[in-house]
Design an enzyme around this catalytic site. Structure first.
Site, short mmCIF file in Angstrom:
data_model
loop_
_atom_site.label_atom_id
_atom_site.label_comp_id
_atom_site.label_asym_id
_atom_site.label_seq_id
_atom_site.Cartn_x
_atom_site.Cartn_y
_atom_site.Cartn_z
N HIS A 180 0.85 -1.19 0.00
CA HIS A 180 0.00 0.00 0.00
C HIS A 180 0.88 1.23 0.00
O HIS A 180 1.90 1.26 0.70
CB HIS A 180 -0.91 0.00 1.24
CG HIS A 180 -2.08 0.90 1.09
ND1 HIS A 180 -1.97 2.26 1.22
CD2 HIS A 180 -3.35 0.63 0.78
CE1 HIS A 180 -3.16 2.79 1.00
NE2 HIS A 180 -4.02 1.82 0.73
N ASP A 222 -7.61 -5.58 0.82
CA ASP A 222 -8.16 -6.51 -0.16
C ASP A 222 -7.78 -7.96 0.10
O ASP A 222 -8.31 -8.86 -0.52
CB ASP A 222 -7.69 -6.13 -1.57
CG ASP A 222 -8.31 -4.83 -2.02
OD1 ASP A 222 -9.51 -4.65 -1.77
OD2 ASP A 222 -7.60 -3.99 -2.59
N1 COA Z 1 3.95 -7.79 -4.39
C1 COA Z 1 5.29 -7.81 -4.58
N2 COA Z 1 6.06 -6.70 -4.45
C2 COA Z 1 5.45 -5.56 -4.14
C3 COA Z 1 4.07 -5.48 -3.94
C4 COA Z 1 3.31 -6.65 -4.07
N3 COA Z 1 1.99 -6.65 -3.91
N4 COA Z 1 3.73 -4.21 -3.64
C5 COA Z 1 4.88 -3.52 -3.66
N5 COA Z 1 5.92 -4.32 -3.96
C6 COA Z 1 7.33 -3.94 -4.08
C7 COA Z 1 7.55 -3.22 -5.41
O1 COA Z 1 7.89 -4.13 -6.43
C8 COA Z 1 8.69 -2.30 -5.06
O2 COA Z 1 9.87 -3.05 -5.06
P1 COA Z 1 11.27 -2.41 -5.57
O3 COA Z 1 11.51 -1.26 -4.63
O4 COA Z 1 12.25 -3.52 -5.45
O5 COA Z 1 11.03 -1.96 -6.98
C9 COA Z 1 8.39 -1.92 -3.61
O6 COA Z 1 7.61 -2.98 -3.07
C10 COA Z 1 7.64 -0.60 -3.47
O7 COA Z 1 6.40 -0.73 -4.18
P2 COA Z 1 5.79 0.36 -5.15
O8 COA Z 1 5.32 -0.33 -6.41
O9 COA Z 1 6.73 1.50 -5.32
O10 COA Z 1 4.54 0.83 -4.33
P3 COA Z 1 3.39 1.79 -4.84
O11 COA Z 1 3.04 2.63 -3.66
O12 COA Z 1 3.73 2.47 -6.10
O13 COA Z 1 2.20 0.76 -5.16
C11 COA Z 1 0.41 -0.75 -4.82
C12 COA Z 1 1.24 0.40 -4.22
C13 COA Z 1 -0.81 -0.97 -3.94
C14 COA Z 1 -0.07 -0.35 -6.24
C15 COA Z 1 1.30 -2.00 -4.90
O14 COA Z 1 1.70 -2.37 -3.60
C16 COA Z 1 0.58 -3.16 -5.59
O15 COA Z 1 0.60 -3.27 -6.80
N6 COA Z 1 -0.06 -4.06 -4.78
C17 COA Z 1 -0.83 -5.17 -5.33
C18 COA Z 1 -2.21 -4.70 -5.76
C19 COA Z 1 -3.12 -4.47 -4.59
O16 COA Z 1 -3.23 -5.30 -3.69
N7 COA Z 1 -3.79 -3.32 -4.61
C20 COA Z 1 -4.75 -2.96 -3.58
C21 COA Z 1 -4.28 -1.78 -2.80
S1 COA Z 1 -5.37 -1.44 -1.44
#
Ligand code: COA
Length: 385
Positions: A266, A322
């Site tokens: 998140h 979720d």
């Molecule tokens: N699974 C695996 N790795 C994850 C992850 C996940 N669900 N969520 C974040 N990471 C990792 C990223 O790959 C990144 O790694 P890196 O630094 O080595 O590149 C790091 O954690 C930081 O994540 P980032 O993508 O920068 O976070 P964000 O704030 O841009 O994205 C979400 C947040 C929610 C979009 C992201 O966590 C995600 O895609 N989660 C899965 C979808 C989900 O459950 N969404 C519902 C949200 S309530």
């Protein structure tokens, strides 16, 4: 500020007094009240009023609001006819966006928003708020029957908001524990500061578009798998994994391929999402009530969480809201592609609170950009290219 920050991470898009997140400590407040207290003591009807008004309602205000919501559970037969003509194979979020957008044609009146004081017609604002919050669960439940070729089930005015939704959806007298769990799920999903869908509300509200259009834009943003659409994918992922023993191999393969684990991570929380903790508690409660006879995917989910904590905690990635919600909905007999519509039903309260807040101090959104295209150049006639 000229620096471009992808995803506007950390950039304040508005000032708001509706909700607040302490991401370091995993705390969420609605109007100053911790989410745990609302989940324990409140109802979705009361929480909606809290979000909309900024204070807990007194008994008469809550009773009036509950009555208004009940009176607004009926859907016009033109809307019903339109729903019958939509493809049954379409995603329920696409149906919901379409139907909610169409309500603007059935309920005109947004001209009052263009007055000198954009928020001057408080009756319009209030009545529209009630119409939207009351109708969303009815539309979602009706769709479940319509897409399967049946007539929808009429609402009942002797049931609470959550009970009536489950009744209209399943046609069965709602089980009290499941109805209370649904009520808590609605409370937990009702609001969450400025995320993608709420930002869509602000942008659309700022143009003084009609509120049904504003809601439809938010529903569209919520439907994406990186936002509300993740809950459906969590259950699909758990079913694909199958058993707790296969979790480690699955998670490691996904991470090696740079793929996300659905329901993890998140932008705001650097610890476990407090709503996930509450939902996990509800799952445990249901398990105890049913003598352990619940969806075996719950055990798979717990194993995924343990493995993910080991692999991803260092990046501040933990279970989000979720992760457990879909499992609970599946126990209610709700199909996976309807999970995100439940999120939208609940979030309508928060979206409308933000719509009202935006109108009360409006300026149209018009951000800027960092141009990365060609410098100025002369037009070349087609014969010379
Ligand atoms: N699974 C695996 N790795 C994850 C992850 C996940 N669900 N969520 C974040 N990471 C990792 C990223 O790959 C990144 O790694 P890196 O630094 O080595 O590149 C790091 O954690 C930081 O994540 P980032 O993508 O920068 O976070 P964000 O704030 O841009 O994205 C979400 C947040 C929610 C979009 C992201 O966590 C995600 O895609 N989660 C899965 C979808 C989900 O459950 N969404 C519902 C949200 S309530």
């Amino acid at each position: 500020m000229n620096e471009y920050l992808p995803g506007l991470a950390g950039v304040p898009a508005t000032q708001s007094n509706i909700s607040d997140i302490d991401g370091e400590n995993g705390i969420l407040f609605y109007r100053g009240y911790p989410i745990e207290e609302l989940a324990e003591h409140s109802s979705f009807e009361e929480t909606s009023r809290l979000l909309l008004d900024g204070r807990l309602p007194v008994a008469k205000e809550l009773a009036d609001f509950t009555t208004q919501l009940k009176k607004n559970r009926y859907i016009k037969f033109h809307t019903r006819g339109m729903m019958k003509s939509l493809p049954a194979t379409g995603h329920p979020m696409e149906m919901l966006q379409t139907v909610v957008a169409s309500l603007g044609m059935f309920y005109p009146g947004s001209d009052c928003l263009t007055g000198s004081d954009a928020c001057e017609d408080l009756d319009y604002i209030h009545n529209t708020t009630v119409k939207i919050i009351a109708r969303l669960p009815c539309i979602v439940a009706m769709w479940e029957h319509i897409r399967n070729g049946y007539d929808p089930i009429n609402p009942r005015s002797d049931l609470s908001y959550a009970e009536n939704f489950l009744y209209m959806l399943t046609g069965r007298e709602p089980d009290p524990l499941l109805a209370r769990i649904m009520d808590v799920c609605l409370i937990l999903h009702a609001e969450h500061t400025i995320n993608a869908s709420t930002f869509a509300v602000l942008v659309n509200a700022s143009t003084l578009a009609n509120p049904y259009t504003v809601m439809a834009a938010a529903i569209g943003a919520l439907s994406g798998p990186l936002h509300g659409g993740a809950n459906q994918r969590v259950l699909e992922m758990l079913e694909k994994i199958g058993t707790p023993e296969k979790v480690e191999e699955y998670v490691d393969r996904k991470l090696a391929n740079k793929e996300v684990i659905w329901g993890m991570g998140h932008r705001e929380y650097k610890t476990k999402d407090p709503r996930a903790t509450i939902l996990q508690g509800l799952m445990d409660k249901l398990m105890a009530d049913r003598g352990g006879d619940i969806n075996p995917m719950f055990e798979v989910a717990k194993a995924v969480e343990v493995v993910c904590e080991d692999r991803l905690a260092k990046k501040g990635v933990y279970a989000n809201v979720d992760f457990y919600s879909g499992l609970l909905y599946s126990e209610m007999g709700i199909p996976a592609d309807q999970f995100t519509t439940i999120f939208a039903i609940a979030r309508s309260a928060g979206w409308l609170a933000h719509w009202r807040e935006q109108l009360s101090d409006n300026r149209i959104f018009r951000p800027t950009q960092v141009y990365t295209g060609e410098p100025r150049r002369a037009y070349v006639p087609i014969s010379q290219r």
